[in-house]
Design an enzyme around this catalytic site. Structure first.
Site, short mmCIF file in Angstrom:
data_model
loop_
_atom_site.label_atom_id
_atom_site.label_comp_id
_atom_site.label_asym_id
_atom_site.label_seq_id
_atom_site.Cartn_x
_atom_site.Cartn_y
_atom_site.Cartn_z
N CYS A 127 0.84 -1.20 0.00
CA CYS A 127 0.00 0.00 0.00
C CYS A 127 0.87 1.26 0.00
CB CYS A 127 -0.97 -0.03 1.19
SG CYS A 127 -2.27 1.21 1.05
N HIS A 153 -3.56 -5.38 1.00
CA HIS A 153 -2.87 -5.62 2.27
C HIS A 153 -2.85 -7.11 2.61
CE1 HIS A 153 -2.39 -1.52 3.95
NE2 HIS A 153 -3.45 -1.23 3.22
N GLU A 189 -1.22 -8.55 4.91
CA GLU A 189 -1.18 -8.76 6.37
C GLU A 189 -2.58 -8.70 6.99
OE1 GLU A 189 -0.64 -5.96 4.91
OE2 GLU A 189 -1.08 -4.23 6.18
#
Ligand SMILES: Nc1ncnc2c1ncn2[C@@H]1O[C@H](COP(=O)(O)OP(=O)(O)O)[C@@H](O)[C@H]1O
Ligand SMILES: [Mg+2]
Lengths: 75, 256, 768, 75
Positions: free
Chosen positions: B95, B218, B220
């Site tokens: 990002c 993302h 994660e």
């Protein structure tokens, strides 16, 4: 010295901000607006030459793929 | 000795903790490092085996998203980072980190230039997207294929390159993820499948060598299945999510 | 402001001083000051009077809630204590860690960790500068969490606006249009939360004509507190460190301003934009100081700035303080000492510590590039001494400052109103449902929700939008890496009911907040109250406030849910009149295992659908009546005792694993709730109204649209197990999930409505 | 007709964009910069009077409480 740097979308890159402002204005009933484009302006003060400001644009303020810049002195 | 991954942060970076957690779950050591410490010469990139630039709003994303941190890395650490990359060490930008990699020129790499600019919707978009996994040389997506689902959350994710360079990126296998339809078909630029209007639906790219990878979504936030918006529908709350493999690949690559 | 100000004047003179200095102090308060200075044998200084004005303001000491009210021929004394806080003390739950004391309420989470929760309002600033007002509202409540050594993990926001199609011609000069306020308030909230990396996981948006010119902006933050690091142990000799943004002329007189009717003249310096990146740095530093065990106490700088924060800390420590105002880093050179003292500049915190830890703390702030200075030292005694470059500019006795309790006396009388039930029928239930789904209060808020990051931190297990895109009842977070335990956040609010009776409005808000929490699997629920009201000096407004507070007491007690914190914002009036009384109830629950969390989307074809709770003739204030142009009379009422039983049973059912989906029934009743579960699940429903448990004879439209409380729509793949778990509560099976993507409702074997989900959904999505 | 609207923060209202641009430029070695302020520009085209554009500013583009705006015609 005081310089004005204007950063705008490059030709060919869709100016989404301008477009959404346009549609916002139309929603409010401003039907005579035909086009809106958006730009960002930095007023930069200091003991700086045109060349310095040019360099700032190249090194930080503008991305050459998406943005155009213009520099003018403010008197 | 444990392998160490450097997670860079600047004021406004805010996804460093969860990113570090994903890295550590893979048996790597994660160290979150303020860029100031690099600038003050306290530490060097060469001390690490991998590098991640996490999400957030570095320096408030003023000027342009990722610009300031990108330019600092480029102008202060250009050579070190070039070395890091040519040593084959992995670099991941998520990002805001992708924006930083683009601004500092590590992506697309060589002399090509690109930009991530304001979403076509002209607003911040937080949503899950389908991604098609493109055949690429990216070391982070080894073993991934078909389509996966990850969340995006950004205001400036519209990827731009010139037509010539786009062709080049495609031919060299540098396009890693594309926004796609639910069935895996091309998003064809349509909103919201392509949430930001990226050219050719591009969501992530890597360098020619495949060890530098930047993406808007993302991983994660999709490390575990229970973060998926529809996890309650099936009984898989304990498994890993679609983002897991990216960190797992990074670890295996480092430890290989 | 320079020079001493003599209070040795008559009453008129006192009030002139109060007005000219914009102190907003009453005559009784001015007289108390006169007496105080008379005993001292000296005049007051400007900075001292400013300090009294801040500390005794409505915002800081809750005059109305702590004062006396004439109500139904009796004197009610201290509403806060006798209603809201009384629930908490009566219940006396051992899991309440800190209530009504600190900047936020704190409850236990897992023994070592506790959860802090606070909701604040930022209405007046948002009316003037919607972007900055909302952004600093978020920033302010985040600091409340930092101010209890909490690490912020989630935000909530509840917003009330005037109708977006309000005619411009009707807008008084200088007042901003609701659509302008809406656009920039939502942008400001997203900006601050997103930049700070705190997910906005829950909220609501509500429209009513009474909010034109006076929007409500409720901002809440949840945080994690390490119990062993929760320190408030000040002793003489400790110092106070001011850290964060520079101090400017911003927001001076903000606090006293909150007690004055809003009018366009008062725009001056209340406007601030806020800098989330600065607060992000401050937040990291504070958490690091906490984890290193360095501070002895902490508080935020909010209303009243240094004048409130330092005074409160000294009072807490039972000591005095010497303050060195010239040390405060300034934005604007030449600021007067009183301006420095009362400035409300954002992004500042006050950390107290033992002298030996000063260096280490300043080091942590420096690491994060946060400016920090020692501004004050705690001293023996109870003297608050304000200095500016060696000159003493003010000296105040702390026990007088905090101990003086001039009780306001207010009068409460019911407004004269009468209500009646309209005679309205639904000739075409499908058309009515389509219309209700498109009403702004019911319509999808997706366009706003998606501009907020609700997943940063990767802890949001149940999100604001569930399934495909359905409106979730509550958010669930999994804040600890090492534990399956979850935090459950929900809210309840129903201003429409308050137009009929504030008591039942409050009762319904509590029921709604709790049932939203229960619906996803939450339990052991704690509540926050947030009153936004008109001018309490008007007896009718005051009457509503008393009624609502009484409901808070009665209903929360019956549910055994304590209040742990709250806030009031009064004087929400403009030249267009008062806002409709608005009570937001926020609920904080926990769940032992997030793997059991239940979302509201329909899961699979063939699931049986149950309705829990009885439906009654309660359409007063309903959306159906609103659609038909009336308010009605039969406002929904809460039967808390039976609701509690059925909530407890539902929790058991959820734990047993037989509940596949659960959605609460609220605005728009069964018809809307059923539609939403279809939208979220991408499936259809077949329901039979004859099977609905009810009280009395109810017409079809009443069954469809009644907003009776304490009800849920549950989908299960094991009816027997569900029926067993729910035992003797009121519930029944009313239909099943289908895969034909239609909502089909029948009564007496005839079709009441049969409509494609896509058609309904389009209406719902385009309502805003 | 083409109008230029320029919107900037009022004096006393924090301009974080200007501030962080300033510190960014300094970090990159432009030590002679003394001050940077940021503003936003919209170019609006259509059959519009000065009064129309003024109204757009008041109703959508600017908040007079915190922002200054100036309107000029672009020839
Ligand atoms: N209306 C209310 N209901 C419940 N608690 C309240 C209310 N008003 C204030 N409190 C409690 O009093 C304490 C101080 O509140 P407040 O003045 O809002 O603090 P702050 O200035 O930090 O926001 C808080 O713990 C809060 O919970
Ligand atoms: Mg506080």
């Amino acid at each position: 010295m005081k310089w004005e740097v204007r950063i705008s979308y490059k030709k060919g890159v869709q100016d989404s901000e301008g477009e959404s402002t346009l549609s916002g204005l139309k929603t409010l009933g401003f039907n005579n607006v035909d086009n809106v484009s958006a730009a960002k302006v930095y007023l930069i003060e200091g003991n700086l030459t045109h060349g310095d400001v040019e360099e700032m644009c190249r090194r930080l303020l503008a991305n050459p793929v998406s943005q155009d810049y213009s520099i003018s002195e403010v008197k | 000795m444990a392998y160490k991954v450097c997670i860079i942060r600047a004021p406004g970076t805010n996804c460093d903790r969860e990113t570090a957690m994903c890295v550590e779950s893979q048996g790597l050591e994660a160290e979150v490092v303020h860029v100031k410490r690099l600038m003050e010469g306290e530490i060097r990139f060469s001390d690490y085996d991998g590098l991640i630039i996490p999400g957030g709003f570095s320096f408030g994303d003023h000027v342009r998203a990722g610009a300031l941190l990108g330019k600092i890395l480029k102008e202060r650490f250009g050579d070190e980072l070039a070395q890091f990359s040519s040593d084959g060490k992995p670099i991941l930008g998520i990002c805001n980190g992708f924006q930083v990699l683009v601004e500092c020129g590590l992506l697309p790499g060589n002399t090509a230039q690109s930009a991530l600019t304001t979403n076509l919707s002209s607003r911040f978009e937080c949503r899950w997207v389908d991604l098609s996994v493109e055949t690429s040389r990216c070391i982070f997506t080894d073993g991934l294929s078909g389509s996966i689902r990850l969340p995006v959350a950004h205001g400036e994710g519209r990827f731009l390159v010139t037509a010539g360079e786009l062709k080049e990126l495609t031919n060299t296998g540098q396009v890693v993820f594309k926004y796609a339809q639910k069935n895996g078909g091309s998003a064809g630029g349509s909103y919201p499948e392509n949430p930001n209007g990226s050219i050719d639906d591009i969501a992530g790219i890597c360098n020619k060598e495949g060890n530098v990878f930047g993406l808007m979504p993302h991983p994660e936030r999709a490390f575990y299945r229970f973060l998926h918006p529809r996890w309650t529908k099936s009984d898989e709350s304990e498994s890993f999510g679609d983002g897991y493999k990216i960190f797992n690949n990074m670890a295996e690559y480092i430890m290989r | 402001m320079a020079g001493p100000i003599s209070l040795d004047v008559d009453d008129t003179g006192l009030m002139t001083i109060s007005r000219d200095m914009q102190l907003s102090l009453s005559l009784d308060e001015m007289k108390a000051l006169k007496k105080y200075y008379h005993a001292l044998g000296r005049s007051a200084t400007g900075i001292e009077l400013e300090t009294f004005a801040q500390t005794w303001s409505e915002h800081c000491c809750h005059k109305t809630f702590r004062g006396e009210v004439e109500f139904e021929g009796k004197i009610v004394s201290n509403l806060l204590k006798t209603t809201i806080a009384k629930v908490t003390s009566t219940l006396d739950h051992e899991w309440c860690f800190s209530v009504f004391e600190d900047n936020a309420g704190i409850v236990d989470f897992d023994g070592d960790t506790a959860i802090a929760f606070k909701v604040e309002t930022h209405n007046h600033p948002s009316a003037l500068e919607p972007f900055g007002g909302a952004a600093t509202g978020v920033g302010g409540v985040i600091r409340d969490i930092l101010g209890v050594w909490g690490e912020p993990i989630a935000n909530t926001d509840v917003l009330c606006f005037g109708p977006l199609d309000y005619p411009y011609e009707k807008l008084p000069a200088g007042m901003k249009h609701p659509s302008f306020i809406y656009k920039y308030v939502t942008a400001g909230i997203g900006h601050y939360g997103n930049n700070m990396g705190i997910p906005t996981v829950n909220g609501a948006i509500y429209f009513d004509e009474s909010y034109v010119g006076n929007p409500l902006v409720y901002c809440g933050t949840v945080g994690l507190v390490k119990k062993s690091r929760y320190k408030r142990e000040i002793r003489t000799g400790d110092v106070m460190i001011l850290a964060g943004g520079k101090t400017g002329r911003d927001g001076i007189h903000g606090v006293t301003f909150a007690s004055v009717d809003l009018s366009t003249e008062q725009e001056r310096s209340v406007v601030q934009i806020g800098d989330p990146i600065e607060e992000e740095k401050v937040s990291r530093a504070v958490i690091s100081i906490r984890d290193k065990g360095l501070g002895s106490a902490i508080t935020d700088l909010g209303g009243g700035g240094l004048s409130s924060a330092i005074g409160e800390m000294a009072e807490l420590g039972g000591c005095g303080a010497d303050v060195h105002l010239e040390r405060v880093p300034l934005k604007h050179p030449g600021m007067q000492p009183w301006e420095i003292w009362t400035s409300e500049s954002q992004e500042r915190m006050l950390v107290c510590c033992h002298k030996k830890d000063v260096e280490a703390i300043l080091g942590v702030f420096a690491d994060e590039e946060v400016e920090a200075v020692v501004v004050a030292e705690f001293t023996e005694g109870e003297r608050l001494r304000l200095m500016h470059t060696d000159t003493v500019v003010g000296e105040i006795n702390i026990s007088f400052l905090f101990g003086t309790n001039i009780r306001t006396r207010r009068v409460a009388t019911p407004p004269e109103r009468s209500f009646s039930e309209p005679r309205v029928r639904s000739m075409d239930p499908a058309a009515d449902l389509l219309a209700i789904l498109a009403m702004p209060n019911v319509a999808s808020k997706e366009n706003v929700i998606r501009t907020y990051d609700h997943e940063v931190k990767a802890q949001t297990v149940l999100k604001p939008l569930q399934g495909l895109d359905g409106p979730g009842d509550a958010a669930v977070l999994k804040p600890l890496n090492s534990s399956w335990k979850g935090v459950v956040i929900s809210n309840g609010m129903n201003p429409e009911y308050g137009k009929i009776d504030p008591y039942h409005m409050a009762a319904c808000a509590i029921d709604e907040a709790i049932r939203n929490n229960i619906a996803v699997g939450g339990r052991r629920i704690a509540l926050l109250d947030n009153f936004c009201w008109g001018n309490p000096e008007r007896p009718d407004r005051m009457w509503g406030l008393v009624r609502a507070s009484q409901a808070c007491h009665d209903v929360a007690l019956a549910f055994e849910t304590p209040f742990i914190s709250g806030k009031d914002s009064l004087y929400n009036e403009t030249e267009l009149g008062p806002i409709t009384p608005t009570l937001l109830i926020s609920a904080l629950g926990v769940m032992p295992d997030i793997r059991r969390a239940v979302s509201m989307d329909l899961k699979e074809e063939g699931n049986s659908i149950f309705i829990v709770g009885a439906t009654k003739d309660e359409l007063g204030g309903s959306h159906f009546y609103k659609l038909k142009g009336s308010l009605g009379k039969n406002v929904p009422m809460v039967d808390a005792a039976s609701a509690k039983t059925s909530f407890d049973m539902l929790t058991k059912a959820i734990d047993s694993g037989c509940v596949r989906s659960c959605h609460d029934l609220s605005e728009g009743g069964l018809a809307v709730a059923a539609s939403e579960t279809c939208f979220a699940g991408g499936l259809g429903l077949e329901l039979d109204l004859d099977k609905m448990p009810r009280k009395g004879e109810l017409s079809t439209e009443k069954l469809l649209f009644s907003e009776s409380q304490s009800r849920f729509l549950v989908g299960t793949d094991d009816s027997a197990a569900f029926e067993k778990a729910m035992a003797d509560t009121v519930f029944s099976e009313i239909g099943c999930v289908t895969d034909d993507k239609r909502l089909r409702i029948t009564r007496k074997a005839a079709e009441v409505l049969n409509i494609e989900i896509e058609v309904l959904k389009r209406s719902w999505k385009n309502g805003l």
